[in-house]
Design a protein around this motif. Structure first.
Motif, PDB file in Angstrom:
ATOM      1  N   ALA A 431       0.797  -1.158  -0.220  1.00  0.00           N
ATOM      2  CA  ALA A 431      -0.112  -0.078   0.100  1.00  0.00           C
ATOM      3  C   ALA A 431       0.963   1.380  -0.005  1.00  0.00           C
ATOM      4  CB  ALA A 431      -0.990  -0.134   1.137  1.00  0.00           C
ATOM      5  N   LEU A 432       0.257   2.218  -0.795  1.00  0.00           N
ATOM      6  CA  LEU A 432       1.149   3.508  -0.634  1.00  0.00           C
ATOM      7  C   LEU A 432       0.868   4.434   0.447  1.00  0.00           C
ATOM      8  CD1 LEU A 432       1.104   4.252  -4.594  1.00  0.00           C
ATOM      9  CD2 LEU A 432       2.947   3.232  -3.420  1.00  0.00           C
ATOM     10  N   SER A 433      -0.219   3.789   1.029  1.00  0.00           N
ATOM     11  CA  SER A 433      -0.693   4.953   2.209  1.00  0.00           C
ATOM     12  C   SER A 433       0.272   4.786   3.464  1.00  0.00           C
ATOM     13  CB  SER A 433      -1.963   4.747   2.649  1.00  0.00           C
ATOM     14  OG  SER A 433      -2.220   3.231   2.860  1.00  0.00           O
ATOM     15  N   LYS A 434       0.095   5.699   4.233  1.00  0.00           N
ATOM     16  CA  LYS A 434       1.027   5.434   5.506  1.00  0.00           C
ATOM     17  C   LYS A 434       0.624   4.461   6.523  1.00  0.00           C
ATOM     18  CE  LYS A 434       2.171  10.490   6.012  1.00  0.00           C
ATOM     19  NZ  LYS A 434       1.938  11.644   6.898  1.00  0.00           N
ATOM     20  N   GLY A 435       1.616   3.889   7.033  1.00  0.00           N
ATOM     21  CA  GLY A 435       1.279   2.693   8.003  1.00  0.00           C
ATOM     22  C   GLY A 435       2.685   1.836   8.452  1.00  0.00           C
ATOM     23  N   ASP A 436       2.284   1.171   9.114  1.00  0.00           N
ATOM     24  CA  ASP A 436       3.597   0.430  10.104  1.00  0.00           C
ATOM     25  C   ASP A 436       4.286  -0.339   8.994  1.00  0.00           C
ATOM     26  OD1 ASP A 436       3.017   1.350  12.495  1.00  0.00           O
ATOM     27  OD2 ASP A 436       1.542  -0.215  12.853  1.00  0.00           O
ATOM     28  N   PRO A 437       5.619  -0.704   9.417  1.00  0.00           N
ATOM     29  CA  PRO A 437       6.456  -1.631   8.540  1.00  0.00           C
ATOM     30  C   PRO A 437       5.562  -3.017   7.964  1.00  0.00           C
ATOM     31  CG  PRO A 437       7.908  -0.834  10.019  1.00  0.00           C
ATOM     32  CD  PRO A 437       6.477  -0.254  10.504  1.00  0.00           C
ATOM     33  N   ALA A 438       5.859  -3.429   7.029  1.00  0.00           N
ATOM     34  CA  ALA A 438       5.025  -4.746   6.494  1.00  0.00           C
ATOM     35  C   ALA A 438       5.045  -5.716   7.594  1.00  0.00           C
ATOM     36  CB  ALA A 438       5.437  -4.946   5.167  1.00  0.00           C
ATOM     37  N   ILE A 439       6.178  -6.081   8.165  1.00  0.00           N
ATOM     38  CA  ILE A 439       6.556  -7.142   8.938  1.00  0.00           C
ATOM     39  C   ILE A 439       7.353  -6.421  10.063  1.00  0.00           C
ATOM     40  CG2 ILE A 439       6.341  -8.829   7.137  1.00  0.00           C
ATOM     41  CD1 ILE A 439       9.387  -9.157   7.402  1.00  0.00           C
ATOM     42  N   PRO A 440       7.106  -7.251  11.264  1.00  0.00           N
ATOM     43  CA  PRO A 440       7.877  -6.636  12.446  1.00  0.00           C
ATOM     44  C   PRO A 440       9.145  -7.351  12.513  1.00  0.00           C
ATOM     45  CG  PRO A 440       6.331  -8.560  13.024  1.00  0.00           C
ATOM     46  CD  PRO A 440       5.796  -8.288  11.815  1.00  0.00           C
ATOM     47  N   THR A 441      10.135  -6.780  12.943  1.00  0.00           N
ATOM     48  CA  THR A 441      11.401  -6.924  13.496  1.00  0.00           C
ATOM     49  C   THR A 441      11.701  -7.454  14.625  1.00  0.00           C
ATOM     50  OG1 THR A 441      12.234  -5.492  11.611  1.00  0.00           O
ATOM     51  CG2 THR A 441      13.932  -6.501  12.902  1.00  0.00           C
ATOM     52  N   ARG A 442      12.253  -8.804  14.975  1.00  0.00           N
ATOM     53  CA  ARG A 442      12.402  -9.156  16.340  1.00  0.00           C
ATOM     54  C   ARG A 442      13.924  -9.372  16.771  1.00  0.00           C
ATOM     55  NH1 ARG A 442      12.047 -14.749  18.184  1.00  0.00           N
ATOM     56  NH2 ARG A 442      11.139 -15.427  16.252  1.00  0.00           N
ATOM     57  N   MET A 443      14.192  -8.221  17.463  1.00  0.00           N
ATOM     58  CA  MET A 443      15.666  -8.555  17.963  1.00  0.00           C
ATOM     59  C   MET A 443      15.946  -9.462  19.230  1.00  0.00           C
ATOM     60  SD  MET A 443      16.673  -6.073  15.750  1.00  0.00           S
ATOM     61  CE  MET A 443      18.474  -5.816  16.609  1.00  0.00           C
ATOM     62  N   ILE A 444      16.876 -10.436  18.902  1.00  0.00           N
ATOM     63  CA  ILE A 444      17.201 -11.243  20.064  1.00  0.00           C
ATOM     64  C   ILE A 444      18.551 -10.580  20.672  1.00  0.00           C
ATOM     65  CG2 ILE A 444      17.888 -13.490  20.816  1.00  0.00           C
ATOM     66  CD1 ILE A 444      16.105 -14.457  18.627  1.00  0.00           C
ATOM     67  N   ALA A 445      18.613 -10.105  21.957  1.00  0.00           N
ATOM     68  CA  ALA A 445      19.819  -9.482  22.512  1.00  0.00           C
ATOM     69  C   ALA A 445      21.026 -10.701  22.606  1.00  0.00           C
ATOM     70  CB  ALA A 445      19.560  -8.742  23.951  1.00  0.00           C
ATOM     71  N   PRO A 446      22.346 -10.203  22.596  1.00  0.00           N
ATOM     72  CA  PRO A 446      23.223 -10.891  22.937  1.00  0.00           C
ATOM     73  C   PRO A 446      23.432 -11.083  24.488  1.00  0.00           C
ATOM     74  CG  PRO A 446      24.066  -8.621  22.545  1.00  0.00           C
ATOM     75  CD  PRO A 446      22.567  -8.658  22.355  1.00  0.00           C
ATOM     76  N   ALA A 447      24.226 -12.238  24.876  1.00  0.00           N
ATOM     77  CA  ALA A 447      24.130 -12.603  26.320  1.00  0.00           C
ATOM     78  C   ALA A 447      24.780 -11.500  27.340  1.00  0.00           C
ATOM     79  CB  ALA A 447      25.047 -13.748  26.509  1.00  0.00           C
ATOM     80  N   HIS A 448      25.550 -10.577  26.708  1.00  0.00           N
ATOM     81  CA  HIS A 448      25.951  -9.476  27.545  1.00  0.00           C
ATOM     82  C   HIS A 448      26.305  -8.326  26.824  1.00  0.00           C
ATOM     83  CE1 HIS A 448      30.039 -10.559  26.420  1.00  0.00           C
ATOM     84  NE2 HIS A 448      29.670 -12.003  26.625  1.00  0.00           N
ATOM     85  N   GLY A 449      26.444  -7.213  27.103  1.00  0.00           N
ATOM     86  CA  GLY A 449      26.876  -6.074  26.244  1.00  0.00           C
ATOM     87  C   GLY A 449      27.364  -4.847  27.328  1.00  0.00           C
ATOM     88  N   ARG A 450      27.867  -3.995  26.741  1.00  0.00           N
ATOM     89  CA  ARG A 450      28.434  -2.902  27.408  1.00  0.00           C
ATOM     90  C   ARG A 450      27.943  -1.607  26.816  1.00  0.00           C
ATOM     91  NH1 ARG A 450      34.568  -4.467  29.073  1.00  0.00           N
ATOM     92  NH2 ARG A 450      34.067  -6.140  30.449  1.00  0.00           N
ATOM     93  N   GLY A 451      27.612  -0.537  27.401  1.00  0.00           N
ATOM     94  CA  GLY A 451      27.416   0.949  26.819  1.00  0.00           C
ATOM     95  C   GLY A 451      28.551   1.570  26.484  1.00  0.00           C
TER      96      GLY A 451
END
Length: 451
Positions: A431-451
């Motif tokens: 569709a050319l009308s405004k809307g959410d992304p066609a499919i969702p993106t699921r992010m799986i976080a790593p076991a650990h991280g640092r900011g």
């Protein structure tokens, strides 16, 4: 990468891409060389936090151009001399010997992407990766913006051919990239000859109003127009496309068929109410026996105008300004972020500019019918659980290994990827009308991280 002491570099076989960058990349490199951090193993990713306003999907483009540009990322004598005013000798020595020796993974060119999709991942030392930021982003942001807009136009055209005609509305080198990106997304060809020479994009085109006006002499505008049409047909044959709206469009169509006969290839309309004129011209052509003569329309078309003409007797669209400017979204807003250092995930936590740490891959889930339902981004080496009733395929593929290109990045394969991707979208994803992304993106976080 451990550069040897600086020697006089040999000229590159192709023009260097090394200065297509920003100064701060080299000042960061200089500081990191001084304290030793330049040699830490690092991973950078290219992704977009969100799609442009109103878009349901994007089309990855520029991958082949980036890999090609990477091979020419060399600092020869001329480049080094231009850097001597702000870089120390250690950094200049490093750059003189620079060759990217790392790995690059990413989405195959032509793949659809969504917010958070890791369309490119660059792995190596911090020093050799950090200075590629602007090169990667300048290519991906522009090519992807054009391809994403072009794909919407292809969908709106409902199978009718489109020609990219926007070279005069952008930078001369951007015009070549735009022609490639539009062709990748499904356009039939381009008016740009350099795009044909460099990338194999079919070059299309016949004449402009200037050619008709050139034949002004004694007589009437109808006489002048027929003289121009006759010259074009004599040289290019009756299969050519005649531009019929220089003077009076009804007379122009009559003159075109009189000169070329009912086997005339096509007429082009470049102004006015294109829908109304297309209907009138179709009726006139059919009445003159030119039932096989096609109608080409051009003039400030975008995906919305193309969709509005879907019910009209238009056979081919010529698109200029809107496609080379991304049809209102001239950049894909992609970023290049450090996500891992020496195997430790790192991430940016600034408000509205967050990143997800860790080296990642992606796969896409689909129903057995082929309709995609979700994109899953996961840490490398940690495959996610996949529902038994869904099919899946990996999106991340090797592009460069130890500095050498390993992927086939031809435009034919990319065109097929775009075509298959558009067919896989849920019905409302086009569709050319405004809307959410066609499919969702699921992010799986790593076991650990640092900011």
């Amino acid at each position: 990468m451990n550069p040897s002491p600086r020697e006089t570099p040999k000229p590159s076989a192709s023009p260097s891409t090394a200065l297509l960058t920003d100064k701060y990349e080299l000042t960061m490199l200089s500081a990191a060389l001084r304290n030793g951090a330049a040699h830490r193993r690092s991973s950078f990713e290219v992704f977009a936090r969100r799609l442009p306003e109103g878009r349901r999907y994007g089309v990855t483009a520029g991958t082949g151009r980036f890999v090609e540009a990477l091979q020419a990322f060399r600092f020869d004598t001329t480049e080094l001399q231009s850097l001597e005013d702000f870089l120390d000798s250690e950094t200049l020595d490093y750059l003189a010997a620079y060759r990217f020796t790392g790995d690059v993974d990413g989405y195959g060119e032509g793949e659809l992407y969504f917010p958070g999709s890791p369309v490119l991942s660059v792995h190596g030392t911090f020093g050799e990766c950090v200075i590629l930021e602007t090169l990667a982003l300048s290519i991906f942001n522009y090519d992807t913006a054009v391809a994403s807009a072009a794909a919407r136009m292809v969908s709106a055209s409902a199978g009718r051919p489109l020609i990219e005609m926007g070279s005069r509305r952008t930078h001369e080198q951007a015009a070549v990239a735009a022609a490639r990106a539009a062709y990748l997304a499904g356009f039939t060809g381009s008016s740009n000859l350099e795009a044909q020479r460099r990338h194999g994009v079919p070059a299309l085109g016949t004449s402009a109003h200037a050619f008709t006006l050139l034949h002004t002499s004694d007589g009437t505008p109808s006489d002048w127009e027929k003289a121009a049409f006759r010259a074009q047909v004599d040289r290019l044959g009756v299969g050519t496309t005649l531009l019929v709206d220089t003077y009076d469009i009804t007379a122009g169509v009559a003159n075109a068929v009189e000169v070329a006969g009912p086997q005339l290839g096509a007429v082009r309309i470049d102004s006015g109410d294109l829908g109304v004129l297309a209907r009138q011209v179709r009726e006139q052509l059919d009445g003159l026996g030119a039932t096989g003569t096609r109608i080409v329309v051009s003039g400030d078309l975008d995906e919305f105008a193309i969709a509005a003409l879907r019910a009209e007797p238009v056979d081919l669209y010529g698109v200029g300004t809107s496609v080379v400017t991304g049809s209102g979204a001239p950049t894909a807003s992609m970023v290049y972020k450090l996500v891992e250092v020496d195997g430790i995930p790192v991430e940016k936590r600034s408000s509205h500019k967050e990143s997800h740490g860790g080296r990642k891959q992606a796969l896409r889930l689909a129903k057995p019918s082929g309709t995609i339902v979700e994109e899953v981004v996961h840490p490398v080496g940690h495959s996610p659980d996949i529902p038994a009733d869904l099919d899946w395929r990996p999106l991340t593929v090797p592009l460069v290994r130890s500095g050498e290109a390993v992927a086939e990045l031809g435009l034919d394969a990319a065109r097929s990827t775009v075509r298959d991707g558009l067919l896989s979208l849920p019905w409302d994803g086009l569709a050319l009308s405004k809307g959410d992304p066609a499919i969702p993106t699921r992010m799986i976080a790593p076991a650990h991280g640092r900011g």
